[in-house]
Structure formats: structure tokens, C-alpha cells
Design a protein around this motif. Structure first.
Motif, PDB file in Angstrom:
ATOM      1  N   GLU A 260       0.818  -1.200   0.000  1.00 50.65           N
ATOM      2  CA  GLU A 260       0.000   0.000   0.000  1.00 50.65           C
ATOM      3  C   GLU A 260       0.858   1.260   0.000  1.00 50.65           C
ATOM      4  O   GLU A 260       1.969   1.301   0.543  1.00 50.65           O
ATOM      5  CB  GLU A 260      -0.947   0.028   1.212  1.00 50.65           C
ATOM      6  CG  GLU A 260      -0.283   0.134   2.549  1.00 50.65           C
ATOM      7  CD  GLU A 260      -1.291   0.344   3.684  1.00 50.65           C
ATOM      8  OE1 GLU A 260      -2.499   0.449   3.419  1.00 50.65           O
ATOM      9  OE2 GLU A 260      -0.836   0.419   4.848  1.00 50.65           O
TER      10      GLU A 260
ATOM     11  N   SER B  69       3.569   7.384   1.048  1.00 48.59           N
ATOM     12  CA  SER B  69       3.890   8.778   0.781  1.00 48.59           C
ATOM     13  C   SER B  69       4.714   8.885  -0.492  1.00 48.59           C
ATOM     14  O   SER B  69       5.374   7.931  -0.906  1.00 48.59           O
ATOM     15  CB  SER B  69       4.669   9.366   1.960  1.00 48.59           C
ATOM     16  OG  SER B  69       4.914  10.750   1.771  1.00 48.59           O
TER      17      SER B  69
ATOM     18  N   TYR C  62       2.714  13.948  -0.909  1.00 46.36           N
ATOM     19  CA  TYR C  62       1.386  13.398  -0.680  1.00 46.36           C
ATOM     20  C   TYR C  62       1.487  12.240   0.301  1.00 46.36           C
ATOM     21  O   TYR C  62       2.509  11.545   0.348  1.00 46.36           O
ATOM     22  CB  TYR C  62       0.771  12.926  -1.999  1.00 46.36           C
ATOM     23  CG  TYR C  62       0.630  14.022  -3.014  1.00 46.36           C
ATOM     24  CD1 TYR C  62       1.570  14.165  -4.041  1.00 46.36           C
ATOM     25  CD2 TYR C  62      -0.411  14.938  -2.951  1.00 46.36           C
ATOM     26  CE1 TYR C  62       1.470  15.180  -4.967  1.00 46.36           C
ATOM     27  CE2 TYR C  62      -0.527  15.966  -3.879  1.00 46.36           C
ATOM     28  CZ  TYR C  62       0.414  16.082  -4.879  1.00 46.36           C
ATOM     29  OH  TYR C  62       0.311  17.101  -5.795  1.00 46.36           O
ATOM     30  N   TYR C  63       0.406  12.058   1.045  1.00 41.97           N
ATOM     31  CA  TYR C  63       0.386  11.038   2.082  1.00 41.97           C
ATOM     32  C   TYR C  63      -0.907  10.236   2.032  1.00 41.97           C
ATOM     33  O   TYR C  63      -1.963  10.768   1.685  1.00 41.97           O
ATOM     34  CB  TYR C  63       0.508  11.680   3.464  1.00 41.97           C
ATOM     35  CG  TYR C  63       1.764  12.482   3.677  1.00 41.97           C
ATOM     36  CD1 TYR C  63       1.808  13.841   3.405  1.00 41.97           C
ATOM     37  CD2 TYR C  63       2.928  11.859   4.135  1.00 41.97           C
ATOM     38  CE1 TYR C  63       2.969  14.581   3.588  1.00 41.97           C
ATOM     39  CE2 TYR C  63       4.092  12.586   4.323  1.00 41.97           C
ATOM     40  CZ  TYR C  63       4.103  13.938   4.048  1.00 41.97           C
ATOM     41  OH  TYR C  63       5.266  14.660   4.228  1.00 41.97           O
ATOM     42  N   ALA C  64      -0.813   8.987   2.432  1.00 43.36           N
ATOM     43  CA  ALA C  64      -2.014   8.204   2.655  1.00 43.36           C
ATOM     44  C   ALA C  64      -2.751   8.787   3.849  1.00 43.36           C
ATOM     45  O   ALA C  64      -2.130   9.311   4.784  1.00 43.36           O
ATOM     46  CB  ALA C  64      -1.643   6.751   2.925  1.00 43.36           C
ATOM     47  N   ASP C  65      -4.065   8.695   3.839  1.00 39.41           N
ATOM     48  CA  ASP C  65      -4.850   9.241   4.949  1.00 39.41           C
ATOM     49  C   ASP C  65      -4.455   8.616   6.278  1.00 39.41           C
ATOM     50  O   ASP C  65      -4.489   9.272   7.321  1.00 39.41           O
ATOM     51  CB  ASP C  65      -6.331   9.006   4.692  1.00 39.41           C
ATOM     52  CG  ASP C  65      -6.891   9.907   3.603  1.00 39.41           C
ATOM     53  OD1 ASP C  65      -7.984   9.600   3.084  1.00 39.41           O
ATOM     54  OD2 ASP C  65      -6.238  10.920   3.267  1.00 39.41           O
ATOM     55  N   SER C  66      -4.058   7.360   6.235  1.00 39.36           N
ATOM     56  CA  SER C  66      -3.742   6.637   7.466  1.00 39.36           C
ATOM     57  C   SER C  66      -2.483   7.155   8.159  1.00 39.36           C
ATOM     58  O   SER C  66      -2.287   6.894   9.348  1.00 39.36           O
ATOM     59  CB  SER C  66      -3.576   5.143   7.169  1.00 39.36           C
ATOM     60  OG  SER C  66      -2.551   4.934   6.207  1.00 39.36           O
TER      61      SER C  66
ATOM     62  N   LYS D 165      -1.271  10.567   7.449  1.00 38.35           N
ATOM     63  CA  LYS D 165      -1.242  12.029   7.360  1.00 38.35           C
ATOM     64  C   LYS D 165      -1.202  12.632   8.760  1.00 38.35           C
ATOM     65  O   LYS D 165      -1.962  12.240   9.648  1.00 38.35           O
ATOM     66  CB  LYS D 165      -2.472  12.508   6.588  1.00 38.35           C
ATOM     67  CG  LYS D 165      -2.335  13.877   5.975  1.00 38.35           C
ATOM     68  CD  LYS D 165      -3.525  14.161   5.067  1.00 38.35           C
ATOM     69  CE  LYS D 165      -3.551  13.254   3.862  1.00 38.35           C
ATOM     70  NZ  LYS D 165      -4.680  13.577   2.930  1.00 38.35           N
TER      71      LYS D 165
ATOM     72  N   ARG E 101       1.189  12.286  10.832  1.00 42.01           N
ATOM     73  CA  ARG E 101       2.132  11.527  11.666  1.00 42.01           C
ATOM     74  C   ARG E 101       3.455  11.258  10.946  1.00 42.01           C
ATOM     75  O   ARG E 101       4.500  11.170  11.595  1.00 42.01           O
ATOM     76  CB  ARG E 101       1.516  10.189  12.073  1.00 42.01           C
ATOM     77  CG  ARG E 101       0.235  10.301  12.875  1.00 42.01           C
ATOM     78  CD  ARG E 101      -0.213   8.945  13.404  1.00 42.01           C
ATOM     79  NE  ARG E 101      -0.520   8.008  12.330  1.00 42.01           N
ATOM     80  CZ  ARG E 101       0.093   6.831  12.176  1.00 42.01           C
ATOM     81  NH1 ARG E 101       1.038   6.445  13.028  1.00 42.01           N
ATOM     82  NH2 ARG E 101      -0.245   6.021  11.180  1.00 42.01           N
TER      83      ARG E 101
END
Length: 124
Positions: A46, A49, A59-63, A65, A67
Motif C-alpha cells: 500500500e 507517501s 502526498y500522504y495516505a490518509d492513514s 497524514k 504523523r
């Protein structure tokens, strides 16, 4: 050709921080977009970033973001992933990847070079 070597993984407690590094060699590093992906046992790889060649677009995955922070040092041919407030669900093998054409992407298949991965284990 781009060779990628990740480091910095380890076993930590929930709430701790880690910094992953990915050292690149070969093709001009400063011209390629880089990404971090992860894969937990039994799960698909998965997106975590991505950062463009200049470091201006991230960009970051929501999970992750808020952190995790991705950065790069083109003078050192290295990309970093600063991880804080780690959770057990962050446990995975983390891979860095290089995308030598086009800009950033959240899609793993668009990256054409991959590192060997580094294990991150977060216990509760």
C-alpha cells in the motif's frame, strides 16, 4: 538503473518515532520522484507517501497524514520518512521506490525501481 537501499527500521513501542532512510545510487537521483510503500503480512502493498524531484510536492495516505513526513536531500541522494506516533497497525515492511518518468504517483506499478525493504514493528 537506480539502486535503492532502505535502513532505519526496527521494533518500537506504540507512540514512538522512527526515521527511515533510502539511499539511492545510479541514475541522477535529483530528477526522479520517490515514494514509500508498505506491506503487512497477508496484505497488498500500500501507498504511504510520495515526493517529487524538488521536494515541493508531497502526498500522504490518509492513514499516516499528520504523523509521517517525507523529505529528500538531493545532495546526499537520500529520501527519508519520519514516522511519529507510531501505531501497531503501522507494522509492515517499508519499501522505497523510484519513479523515473513523470511526477509523483500513489500507484505502486508506476514505480520502476524498488529497494529490498526494511521491517518496522510497532507493539502496543
Amino acid at each position: 538503473q537506480v539502486q535503492l537501499v532502505e535502513s532505519g527500521g526496527g521494533a518500537v513501542q506504540a507512540g514512538d518515532s522512527l526515521r527511515l532512510s533510502c539511499a539511492a545510487s545510479g541514475r541522477t537521483f535529483s530528477s526522479v520522484a520517490m515514494g514509500w510503500f508498505r506491506q503487512a503480512p497477508g496484505n497488498a502493498r500500500e501507498f504511504v507517501s510520495t515526493i517529487d524531484w524538488s521536494g515541493a510536492l508531497r502526498y500522504y495516505a490518509d492513514s499516516v497524514k499528520g504523523r509521517f513526513t517525507i523529505s529528500r536531500d538531493n545532495a546526499k541522494n537520500t529520501v527519508y520518512l519520519e514516522m511519529s506516533s507510531l501505531k501497531p497497525e503501522d507494522t509492515a515492511v517499508y519499501y522505497c521506490a523510484a519513479k523515473t518518468t513523470g511526477g509523483t504517483s500513489i500507484l505502486a506499478y508506476q514505480y520502476n525501481y524498488w529497494g529490498q525493504g526494511t521491517q518496522v514493528t510497532v507493539s502496543s
